[in-house]
Design an enzyme around this catalytic site. Structure first.
Site, PDB file in Angstrom:
ATOM      1  N   GLU A   1       0.848  -1.187   0.000  1.00 18.39           N
ATOM      2  CA  GLU A   1       0.000   0.000   0.000  1.00 18.39           C
ATOM      3  C   GLU A   1       0.883   1.236   0.000  1.00 18.39           C
ATOM      4  O   GLU A   1       0.458   2.301  -0.390  1.00 18.39           O
ATOM      5  CB  GLU A   1      -0.903  -0.020   1.241  1.00 18.39           C
ATOM      6  CG  GLU A   1      -1.850   1.138   1.413  1.00 18.39           C
ATOM      7  CD  GLU A   1      -1.220   2.390   2.047  1.00 18.39           C
ATOM      8  OE1 GLU A   1      -0.117   2.277   2.594  1.00 18.39           O
ATOM      9  OE2 GLU A   1      -1.832   3.468   1.973  1.00 18.39           O
TER      10      GLU A   1
ATOM     11  N   CYS B   1      -4.496  -3.264   2.429  1.00 16.22           N
ATOM     12  CA  CYS B   1      -3.859  -4.388   3.139  1.00 16.22           C
ATOM     13  C   CYS B   1      -4.157  -5.740   2.495  1.00 16.22           C
ATOM     14  O   CYS B   1      -3.611  -6.759   2.913  1.00 16.22           O
ATOM     15  CB  CYS B   1      -4.315  -4.407   4.591  1.00 16.22           C
ATOM     16  SG  CYS B   1      -4.014  -2.855   5.433  1.00 16.22           S
TER      17      CYS B   1
ATOM     18  N   HIS C   1      -6.382 -10.518   9.420  1.00 15.27           N
ATOM     19  CA  HIS C   1      -5.639  -9.270   9.222  1.00 15.27           C
ATOM     20  C   HIS C   1      -5.698  -8.502  10.545  1.00 15.27           C
ATOM     21  O   HIS C   1      -6.776  -8.336  11.115  1.00 15.27           O
ATOM     22  CB  HIS C   1      -6.268  -8.461   8.085  1.00 15.27           C
ATOM     23  CG  HIS C   1      -5.758  -7.060   8.020  1.00 15.27           C
ATOM     24  ND1 HIS C   1      -4.418  -6.786   7.936  1.00 15.27           N
ATOM     25  CD2 HIS C   1      -6.393  -5.855   8.059  1.00 15.27           C
ATOM     26  CE1 HIS C   1      -4.248  -5.470   7.908  1.00 15.27           C
ATOM     27  NE2 HIS C   1      -5.430  -4.885   7.986  1.00 15.27           N
TER      28      HIS C   1
HETATM   29  N1  COA Z   1      -7.801   0.393  29.236  1.00 18.59           N
HETATM   30  C1  COA Z   1      -8.230  -0.609  28.431  1.00 18.59           C
HETATM   31  N2  COA Z   1      -8.891  -0.402  27.255  1.00 18.59           N
HETATM   32  C2  COA Z   1      -9.136   0.872  26.903  1.00 18.59           C
HETATM   33  C3  COA Z   1      -8.728   1.953  27.698  1.00 18.59           C
HETATM   34  C4  COA Z   1      -8.033   1.681  28.913  1.00 18.59           C
HETATM   35  N3  COA Z   1      -7.600   2.660  29.710  1.00 18.59           N
HETATM   36  N4  COA Z   1      -9.086   3.099  27.077  1.00 18.59           N
HETATM   37  C5  COA Z   1      -9.737   2.742  25.941  1.00 18.59           C
HETATM   38  N5  COA Z   1      -9.756   1.402  25.828  1.00 18.59           N
HETATM   39  C6  COA Z   1     -10.312   0.585  24.746  1.00 18.59           C
HETATM   40  C7  COA Z   1     -11.659   1.082  24.231  1.00 18.59           C
HETATM   41  O1  COA Z   1     -12.719   0.636  25.060  1.00 18.59           O
HETATM   42  C8  COA Z   1     -11.673   0.470  22.853  1.00 18.59           C
HETATM   43  O2  COA Z   1     -12.023  -0.885  22.940  1.00 18.59           O
HETATM   44  P1  COA Z   1     -13.118  -1.502  21.920  1.00 18.59           P
HETATM   45  O3  COA Z   1     -12.591  -1.277  20.532  1.00 18.59           O
HETATM   46  O4  COA Z   1     -13.197  -2.931  22.295  1.00 18.59           O
HETATM   47  O5  COA Z   1     -14.385  -0.733  22.150  1.00 18.59           O
HETATM   48  C9  COA Z   1     -10.207   0.526  22.424  1.00 18.59           C
HETATM   49  O6  COA Z   1      -9.456   0.708  23.640  1.00 18.59           O
HETATM   50  C10 COA Z   1      -9.887   1.670  21.494  1.00 18.59           C
HETATM   51  O7  COA Z   1     -10.369   2.839  22.073  1.00 18.59           O
HETATM   52  P2  COA Z   1     -11.090   3.945  21.172  1.00 18.59           P
HETATM   53  O8  COA Z   1     -11.506   5.069  22.045  1.00 18.59           O
HETATM   54  O9  COA Z   1     -12.147   3.310  20.321  1.00 18.59           O
HETATM   55  O10 COA Z   1      -9.825   4.374  20.273  1.00 18.59           O
HETATM   56  P3  COA Z   1      -9.677   5.511  19.237  1.00 18.59           P
HETATM   57  O11 COA Z   1     -10.985   6.196  18.966  1.00 18.59           O
HETATM   58  O12 COA Z   1      -8.569   6.367  19.715  1.00 18.59           O
HETATM   59  O13 COA Z   1      -9.241   4.761  17.903  1.00 18.59           O
HETATM   60  C11 COA Z   1      -8.968   3.173  16.169  1.00 18.59           C
HETATM   61  C12 COA Z   1      -9.157   3.384  17.682  1.00 18.59           C
HETATM   62  C13 COA Z   1      -8.696   1.704  15.898  1.00 18.59           C
HETATM   63  C14 COA Z   1     -10.252   3.594  15.460  1.00 18.59           C
HETATM   64  C15 COA Z   1      -7.770   4.024  15.697  1.00 18.59           C
HETATM   65  O14 COA Z   1      -6.595   3.588  16.288  1.00 18.59           O
HETATM   66  C16 COA Z   1      -7.598   4.026  14.181  1.00 18.59           C
HETATM   67  O15 COA Z   1      -8.223   4.805  13.476  1.00 18.59           O
HETATM   68  N6  COA Z   1      -6.677   3.147  13.645  1.00 18.59           N
HETATM   69  C17 COA Z   1      -6.388   3.080  12.230  1.00 18.59           C
HETATM   70  C18 COA Z   1      -7.458   2.360  11.420  1.00 18.59           C
HETATM   71  C19 COA Z   1      -7.562   0.902  11.737  1.00 18.59           C
HETATM   72  O16 COA Z   1      -6.637   0.292  12.212  1.00 18.59           O
HETATM   73  N7  COA Z   1      -8.742   0.324  11.428  1.00 18.59           N
HETATM   74  C20 COA Z   1      -9.000  -1.084  11.693  1.00 18.59           C
HETATM   75  C21 COA Z   1      -9.762  -1.768  10.601  1.00 18.59           C
HETATM   76  S1  COA Z   1      -8.877  -1.827   9.047  1.00 18.59           S
END
Ligand code: COA
Length: 381
Positions: free
Chosen positions: A80, A112, A234
């Protein structure tokens, strides 16, 4: 029918690593959000003289050292994070590895998912002539904007995979489940070095694609869920595999628990996202950390945002028994960065109007030496 599949697989990564606990300390985020919430401990960061070519060539060198060059007439490079809009990154690998001119080289792109597309193309080539073997390289640098939600899910890594008849590791079965849909969950415009991502949409798109691909696998005569012993997904971050397994259990009505998830996450927790290589890092992780898999069926789910996905299955062969974890020592040897050092590397952009000579940093066998007359130069170290 000739058995075709993964004969060998090797991973490579970068010179540097960032500890997510250090990032959390700087940003004030609870470190458990990364460690438990995302299932990530670290991510790999390329040195200025590393990129998808150096990682891919490093992984491929090990595969060719073990298996020789006989029958290799195709090199497919999936990525990618391409380094040129026209030239395949694999052409540089072809030169670095000293491959003969009688090798076709091409690049495959679909976020990916590209590594899986390359594997399916490779299987077709080997089916036509079982004496041929195809070198597939999946190599990526996952970059998101600093301070964005995607930042802790960055990473870098490569998988080199040799596809052959009578494979030593995994016979890929013919039935496969497909699911494609145009969705704006993640993409990278030609003028951007970082991806644009709607993280929440990417999670739901991934899960919907998985059940769609699962339905197609069933329609194509694939195995029942009860006939699959291990599922490997993945892993943009390893928690995503947990979400996927839970969704599949709910969808099929079969209790799947967390079987195999820890074994499939050992490398990915430390590599970070390696886009095209991520699923295959999970495959290597399972083969290297679980014994007694011979004859067992693996289900592999490949997802590429945008989106194209595929559910494929394979049967583990006896050669997998001799695999041990040698990649943890590679990961251990990475040089840690402080957060300011990582941010400085992240901000580094290659100029487009002058020649570039990169500093000598990497300890890998190959390095990106710089740019001369706008053409990239690579060398053996
Ligand atoms: N202890 C334990 N877990 C915690 C926590 C803590 N102190 N704080 C937050 N979490 C958990 C949340 O509950 C959540 O769990 P869940 O997904 O089971 O609900 C997880 O951590 C992530 O928290 P969230 O607030 O949703 O994270 P974010 O909004 O900052 O972003 C992504 C998460 C994945 C959306 C972000 O990292 C992203 O955009 N990544 C790139 C895209 C990607 O990888 N997509 C995946 C599909 S291809």
């Amino acid at each position: 029918m000739t058995a075709i599949g993964i004969h060998d697989i090797e991973l490579a990564s970068t010179h540097h690593v960032l500890d997510l606990a250090a990032l959390a300390a700087t940003t004030g985020v609870d470190p458990d959000k990364y460690r438990i919430g995302l299932g990530q401990d670290e991510f790999s960061v390329p040195a200025p003289d590393e990129d998808i070519v150096t990682m891919g060539a490093t992984a491929a060198l090990a595969v060719l050292d073990r298996n020789g060059l006989e029958g290799v007439r195709t090199l497919l490079f999936a990525t990618e994070s391409g380094i040129d809009h026209s030239k395949a990154a694999g052409v540089f690998v072809h030169q670095l590895l000293g491959l003969p001119p009688q090798v076709r080289v091409a690049e495959i792109k679909q976020a990916c998912y590209g590594g899986t597309a390359a594997i399916q193309a490779a299987i077709g080539i080997v089916q036509r002539n079982p004496r041929e073997r195809v070198l597939v390289i999946a190599s990526d640098v996952a970059r998101y904007a600093l301070d964005s939600p995607g930042e802790p899910t960055q990473g870098a890594g490569a998988a080199a995979i040799l596809i052959a008849a009578d494979p030593a590791l995994i016979e890929i079965e013919p039935a496969t489940g497909l699911f494609s849909a145009n969705v704006d969950d993640f993409w990278r415009p030609n003028d951007s070095s970082t991806a644009i991502v709607d993280g929440k949409l990417s999670i739901s798109a991934y899960l919907d694609a998985m059940t769609g691909a699962w339905d197609d696998l069933a329609a194509q005569g694939g195995p029942a869920i009860s006939a699959i012993n291990r599922l490997i997904y993945h892993q943009p971050y390893t928690k995503m595999a947990r979400k996927a397994q839970a969704r599949l259990a709910e969808y099929t009505g079969v209790e799947l628990g967390d079987a195999g998830l820890a074994e499939g996450a050992v490398y990915n927790r430390r590599l970070g996202n390696a886009y095209t290589a991520s699923l295959y890092a999970g495959v290597a992780s399972v083969l290297d950390h679980e014994s007694g898999l011979t004859g067992k069926r693996l289900g592999l789910f490949s997802y590429g945002s945008g989106s194209v996905s595929e559910f494929l299955t394979g049967v583990v062969q006896t050669g997998a028994e001799s695999r041990t974890d040698h990649f943890t020592s590679v990961l251990d040897s990475r040089v840690p960065l402080s957060v300011p050092e990582y941010r400085e590397l992240h901000a580094r952009a290659l100029p487009s109007d002058t020649d570039v000579v990169t500093p000598r940093v990497t300890a890998a066998p190959f390095r990106f030496a710089g740019i001369e007359g706008r053409a990239r130069r690579y060398e053996r170290r």
